[in-house]
Design a protein around this motif. Structure first.
Motif, mmCIF file in Angstrom:
data_model
loop_
_atom_site.group_PDB
_atom_site.id
_atom_site.type_symbol
_atom_site.label_atom_id
_atom_site.label_comp_id
_atom_site.label_asym_id
_atom_site.label_seq_id
_atom_site.Cartn_x
_atom_site.Cartn_y
_atom_site.Cartn_z
ATOM 1 N N TYR A 152 45.337 34.832 48.369
ATOM 2 C CA TYR A 152 46.231 35.987 48.522
ATOM 3 C C TYR A 152 47.070 35.841 49.795
ATOM 4 O O TYR A 152 48.290 36.040 49.764
ATOM 5 N N LEU A 153 46.441 35.501 50.902
ATOM 6 C CA LEU A 153 47.170 35.342 52.165
ATOM 7 C C LEU A 153 48.214 34.231 52.072
ATOM 8 O O LEU A 153 49.330 34.366 52.583
ATOM 9 N N GLN A 154 47.861 33.150 51.412
ATOM 10 C CA GLN A 154 48.797 32.052 51.207
ATOM 11 C C GLN A 154 50.013 32.520 50.402
ATOM 12 O O GLN A 154 51.150 32.198 50.726
ATOM 13 N N LEU A 155 49.748 33.295 49.359
ATOM 14 C CA LEU A 155 50.814 33.797 48.495
ATOM 15 C C LEU A 155 51.766 34.708 49.254
ATOM 16 O O LEU A 155 52.980 34.530 49.194
ATOM 17 N N ILE A 156 51.228 35.665 49.989
ATOM 18 C CA ILE A 156 52.127 36.604 50.683
ATOM 19 C C ILE A 156 52.822 35.955 51.878
ATOM 20 O O ILE A 156 53.910 36.368 52.253
ATOM 21 N N CYS A 157 52.214 34.922 52.421
ATOM 22 C CA CYS A 157 52.851 34.190 53.522
ATOM 23 C C CYS A 157 54.050 33.388 52.994
ATOM 24 O O CYS A 157 55.108 33.376 53.601
ATOM 25 N N SER A 158 53.890 32.754 51.851
ATOM 26 C CA SER A 158 54.971 31.937 51.295
ATOM 27 C C SER A 158 56.003 32.775 50.533
ATOM 28 O O SER A 158 57.145 32.351 50.382
ATOM 29 N N ASN A 159 55.605 33.948 50.040
ATOM 30 C CA ASN A 159 56.518 34.815 49.255
ATOM 31 C C ASN A 159 56.316 36.280 49.647
ATOM 32 O O ASN A 159 55.785 37.064 48.853
ATOM 33 N N PRO A 167 53.852 44.126 40.396
ATOM 34 C CA PRO A 167 52.667 44.994 40.321
ATOM 35 C C PRO A 167 51.385 44.236 40.687
ATOM 36 O O PRO A 167 51.238 43.044 40.404
ATOM 37 N N GLN A 168 50.466 44.958 41.300
ATOM 38 C CA GLN A 168 49.217 44.366 41.785
ATOM 39 C C GLN A 168 48.423 43.670 40.682
ATOM 40 O O GLN A 168 47.841 42.614 40.905
ATOM 41 N N LEU A 170 49.498 42.065 38.144
ATOM 42 C CA LEU A 170 50.104 40.769 37.844
ATOM 43 C C LEU A 170 49.826 39.761 38.959
ATOM 44 O O LEU A 170 49.607 38.579 38.693
ATOM 45 N N ILE A 171 49.830 40.236 40.200
ATOM 46 C CA ILE A 171 49.481 39.360 41.324
ATOM 47 C C ILE A 171 48.039 38.893 41.168
ATOM 48 O O ILE A 171 47.728 37.714 41.345
ATOM 49 N N ALA A 172 47.146 39.812 40.822
ATOM 50 C CA ALA A 172 45.736 39.462 40.624
ATOM 51 C C ALA A 172 45.607 38.398 39.528
ATOM 52 O O ALA A 172 44.884 37.410 39.691
ATOM 53 N N SER A 173 46.315 38.587 38.417
ATOM 54 C CA SER A 173 46.269 37.612 37.327
ATOM 55 C C SER A 173 46.765 36.246 37.797
ATOM 56 O O SER A 173 46.181 35.218 37.487
ATOM 57 N N TYR A 174 47.846 36.236 38.557
ATOM 58 C CA TYR A 174 48.393 34.988 39.087
ATOM 59 C C TYR A 174 47.370 34.267 39.969
ATOM 60 O O TYR A 174 47.252 33.049 39.935
ATOM 61 N N LEU A 175 46.626 35.041 40.747
ATOM 62 C CA LEU A 175 45.615 34.470 41.639
ATOM 63 C C LEU A 175 44.317 34.123 40.908
ATOM 64 O O LEU A 175 43.436 33.488 41.475
ATOM 65 N N GLY A 176 44.188 34.593 39.670
ATOM 66 C CA GLY A 176 42.985 34.323 38.893
ATOM 67 C C GLY A 176 41.811 35.192 39.303
ATOM 68 O O GLY A 176 40.658 34.767 39.215
ATOM 69 N N ILE A 177 42.113 36.412 39.755
ATOM 70 C CA ILE A 177 41.065 37.344 40.178
ATOM 71 C C ILE A 177 41.269 38.687 39.486
ATOM 72 O O ILE A 177 42.343 38.967 38.959
ATOM 73 N N PRO A 179 41.871 42.732 39.288
ATOM 74 C CA PRO A 179 42.631 43.671 40.114
ATOM 75 C C PRO A 179 41.758 44.372 41.161
ATOM 76 O O PRO A 179 42.209 44.634 42.283
ATOM 77 N N GLU A 180 40.506 44.661 40.799
ATOM 78 C CA GLU A 180 39.592 45.324 41.741
ATOM 79 C C GLU A 180 39.301 44.413 42.944
ATOM 80 O O GLU A 180 39.184 44.890 44.074
ATOM 81 N N THR A 181 39.199 43.129 42.689
ATOM 82 C CA THR A 181 38.972 42.168 43.772
ATOM 83 C C THR A 181 40.168 42.150 44.711
ATOM 84 O O THR A 181 40.014 42.143 45.932
ATOM 85 N N LEU A 182 41.370 42.172 44.142
ATOM 86 C CA LEU A 182 42.574 42.190 44.973
ATOM 87 C C LEU A 182 42.635 43.471 45.795
ATOM 88 O O LEU A 182 42.969 43.431 46.987
ATOM 89 N N SER A 183 42.284 44.594 45.199
ATOM 90 C CA SER A 183 42.252 45.868 45.951
ATOM 91 C C SER A 183 41.280 45.775 47.120
ATOM 92 O O SER A 183 41.588 46.222 48.233
#
Length: 193
Positions: A152-159, A167-168, A170-177, A179-183
């Protein structure tokens, strides 16, 4: 719209005025509304698509109906189901709009003709493919070696704009986690600040 493409191309290679005139004849413009499909799984991908404005996503859906995000494409990005585009086989990805979008499309025949008519475009696309391959290798290694928080940190640092535009879930899906984990990750990061 074509000026945005020219600007993007000229970040990689130089275009003459003749190249610019010729280049514009190979593309067609298309607009997509939010949630409208550009491509659905099972169709043949007929176009390589440049995003001039807006935001799209490339994903597939597994047998349980779960979406797996592959790529987000915003201004200056190219999208397609590349295997389908090259081979004529059915696409394995869906591509749809997250935001209203303005696109430039090039067909396979026009793509081939363009690289012959404007030779510098062959170099441009080679640079894009090399960068894409390197990015995919980094993403693969990250998925194997990094924790969910590190990804997640890598993603937000680069983009950094991704947080406000996507939406959160979709970000979670992209990261393979989940949505609750991303929250939970976002909450923990906020507590540490």
């Amino acid at each position: 719209m074509i000026d945005i493409l020219f600007k993007h191309i000229e970040e990689k290679v130089s275009l003459s005025n003749a190249d610019r005139e010729m280049l514009s004849t190979f593309f067609s413009a298309k607009r997509l509304r939010k949630k409208q499909y550009l491509l659905q799984e099972g169709e043949v991908c007929k176009y390589l698509t440049f995003v001039a404005k807006g935001l799209l996503r490339t994903y597939n859906v597994d047998e349980k109906g779960v979406e797996h995000m592959s790529i987000f494409g915003w201004e200056g990005w190219w999208l397609s189901d590349f295997n389908s585009f090259l081979s004529g086989e059915p696409a394995v990805f869906h591509i749809d709009a997250i935001e209203d979008s303005e696109l430039l499309l090039i067909s396979r025949a026009n793509y081939e003709a363009l690289t012959l008519a404007v030779p510098v475009m062959d170099r441009y696309f080679r640079i894009l493919y090399q960068n894409s391959l390197a990015t995919k290798e980094k993403r693969l290694m990250s998925s194997i070696t990094h924790t969910a928080e590190e990804k997640y940190l890598q993603l937000i640092c680069s983009n950094p704009e991704i947080i406000n535009r996507i939406p959160q879930n979709l970000i979670a899906s992209y990261l393979g986690i989940a949505p609750e984990t991303l929250s939970r990750i976002k909450k923990n990061l906020a507590l540490r600040r």
